[in-house]
Motif scaffolding. Sequence first.
Motif, PDB file in Angstrom:
ATOM      1  N   GLY A  33       0.813  -1.208   0.000  1.00 37.16           N
ATOM      2  CA  GLY A  33       0.000   0.000   0.000  1.00 37.16           C
ATOM      3  C   GLY A  33       0.845   1.255   0.000  1.00 37.16           C
ATOM      4  N   SER A  34       0.547   2.154   0.917  1.00 41.42           N
ATOM      5  CA  SER A  34       1.227   3.452   0.957  1.00 41.42           C
ATOM      6  C   SER A  34       2.608   3.378   1.589  1.00 41.42           C
ATOM      7  CB  SER A  34       0.384   4.460   1.743  1.00 41.42           C
ATOM      8  OG  SER A  34       0.248   4.038   3.098  1.00 41.42           O
ATOM      9  N   PHE A  35       2.950   2.213   2.173  1.00 44.72           N
ATOM     10  CA  PHE A  35       4.242   2.031   2.818  1.00 44.72           C
ATOM     11  C   PHE A  35       4.425   3.019   3.974  1.00 44.72           C
ATOM     12  CE2 PHE A  35       8.947   1.720   3.014  1.00 44.72           C
ATOM     13  CZ  PHE A  35       9.050   0.342   3.031  1.00 44.72           C
ATOM     14  N   GLY A  36       3.339   3.369   4.630  1.00 42.55           N
ATOM     15  CA  GLY A  36       3.409   4.300   5.751  1.00 42.55           C
ATOM     16  C   GLY A  36       3.569   3.586   7.074  1.00 42.55           C
ATOM     17  N   MET A  37       3.754   4.372   8.136  1.00 35.48           N
ATOM     18  CA  MET A  37       3.859   3.821   9.479  1.00 35.48           C
ATOM     19  C   MET A  37       2.460   3.569  10.041  1.00 35.48           C
ATOM     20  SD  MET A  37       7.139   3.635  10.189  1.00 35.48           S
ATOM     21  CE  MET A  37       7.264   3.580  11.979  1.00 35.48           C
ATOM     22  N   VAL A  70       9.172  -9.197   0.867  1.00 39.06           N
ATOM     23  CA  VAL A  70      10.201  -8.837  -0.113  1.00 39.06           C
ATOM     24  C   VAL A  70       9.989  -7.400  -0.593  1.00 39.06           C
ATOM     25  CG1 VAL A  70      11.104  -9.331  -2.406  1.00 39.06           C
ATOM     26  CG2 VAL A  70      10.607 -11.208  -0.833  1.00 39.06           C
ATOM     27  N   LYS A  71       8.757  -7.042  -0.865  1.00 41.41           N
ATOM     28  CA  LYS A  71       8.449  -5.690  -1.317  1.00 41.41           C
ATOM     29  C   LYS A  71       8.863  -4.662  -0.267  1.00 41.41           C
ATOM     30  CE  LYS A  71       4.566  -2.793  -2.861  1.00 41.41           C
ATOM     31  NZ  LYS A  71       3.102  -2.766  -3.140  1.00 41.41           N
ATOM     32  N   VAL A 102       1.552  -7.376   6.248  1.00 40.92           N
ATOM     33  CA  VAL A 102       2.899  -7.493   6.802  1.00 40.92           C
ATOM     34  C   VAL A 102       3.473  -6.123   7.137  1.00 40.92           C
ATOM     35  CG1 VAL A 102       5.244  -8.343   6.363  1.00 40.92           C
ATOM     36  CG2 VAL A 102       3.274  -9.596   5.476  1.00 40.92           C
ATOM     37  N   PHE A 103       4.163  -6.048   8.269  1.00 36.13           N
ATOM     38  CA  PHE A 103       4.794  -4.812   8.736  1.00 36.13           C
ATOM     39  C   PHE A 103       6.211  -5.140   9.210  1.00 36.13           C
ATOM     40  CE2 PHE A 103       0.293  -4.884   9.502  1.00 36.13           C
ATOM     41  CZ  PHE A 103      -0.167  -3.668   9.023  1.00 36.13           C
ATOM     42  N   LEU A 104       7.083  -4.164   9.136  1.00 34.32           N
ATOM     43  CA  LEU A 104       8.440  -4.324   9.649  1.00 34.32           C
ATOM     44  C   LEU A 104       8.669  -3.340  10.777  1.00 34.32           C
ATOM     45  CD1 LEU A 104      10.541  -4.769   6.386  1.00 34.32           C
ATOM     46  CD2 LEU A 104      10.246  -6.443   8.206  1.00 34.32           C
ATOM     47  N   ASN A 105       9.065  -3.875  11.912  1.00 32.36           N
ATOM     48  CA  ASN A 105       9.400  -3.032  13.049  1.00 32.36           C
ATOM     49  C   ASN A 105      10.789  -2.468  12.803  1.00 32.36           C
ATOM     50  OD1 ASN A 105       9.954  -1.861  15.492  1.00 32.36           O
ATOM     51  ND2 ASN A 105       9.253  -3.591  16.713  1.00 32.36           N
ATOM     52  N   VAL A 106      10.855  -1.281  12.228  1.00 34.24           N
ATOM     53  CA  VAL A 106      12.114  -0.744  11.717  1.00 34.24           C
ATOM     54  C   VAL A 106      13.128  -0.406  12.801  1.00 34.24           C
ATOM     55  CG1 VAL A 106      11.152   0.133   9.568  1.00 34.24           C
ATOM     56  CG2 VAL A 106      11.089   1.581  11.618  1.00 34.24           C
ATOM     57  N   GLN A 107      12.711  -0.347  14.063  1.00 33.28           N
ATOM     58  CA  GLN A 107      13.662  -0.125  15.145  1.00 33.28           C
ATOM     59  C   GLN A 107      14.388  -1.411  15.526  1.00 33.28           C
ATOM     60  OE1 GLN A 107      14.444   2.935  16.286  1.00 33.28           O
ATOM     61  NE2 GLN A 107      13.059   3.551  14.637  1.00 33.28           N
ATOM     62  N   GLY A 108      13.933  -2.524  14.966  1.00 32.18           N
ATOM     63  CA  GLY A 108      14.591  -3.793  15.278  1.00 32.18           C
ATOM     64  C   GLY A 108      14.214  -4.336  16.631  1.00 32.18           C
TER      65      GLY A 108
END
Length: 219
Positions: A33-37, A70-71, A102-108
């Motif tokens: 989608g919008s690739f937002g948070m 992957v996206k 799917v989401f990525l927790n960018v802070q790790g």
Amino acid sequence: MLGGSDQTVQQHMIASGVWSQKDEFVSAVACSGSFGMEVVRKTDTLYARLHTEQGRKIALTKETVRQQLVKGILKIWETDQSAKILTKLSSHVVIVDAGNNVFLNVQGEQAVPNGDGQEADRQAQIVEARRWSPPELDNENTVQNSIDISKVAVFSLGLILWEMETDSVPFGEVDAVNAQRQMGVGSTLNMDGVKDSKMKEMIELCLLKIRTTDRRFQN
């Protein structure tokens, strides 16, 4: 910390019964989608969906998850090639909601359960993350000095893809530190559970690519 709009989303989800007052939340990047948070429940990890009894009760459309993951990784690479998440990828930082978004927790940050099902302490979480790291990534300086971050991400992605295909934890028979070392001493993952030949080839390529960037593996 959650922002004002995030707090509103959280309150709405609790009021509607989707989330519990006891749940913990993080802001994570949507992989489509919008690739937002967006605000997501911290414990809805891919790891939990694959390896816990409660998580397995929710249907997981693996092909959809793979495509979104992957996206998302590619989008982060295009946006910020120094993003910390690219060196900390694991099924603990991939979050999958009930709709297979799917989401990525960018802070790790991770929500890693201990043996009692409760979240492990911070140090234990840091150590467990090494299970999905290439053996060359033995400290923070390694990334700066000798390893292409994109190849670190590709290696970790390969382990996650294998994990999804086999429903197994990478080198789950040993602790995380020794699991990270297994690839460095020539151990290979059991591919019997990977039925699709193209997926098997992709996983093998992901796991091999990292070695060409480190002098210790060029002899």
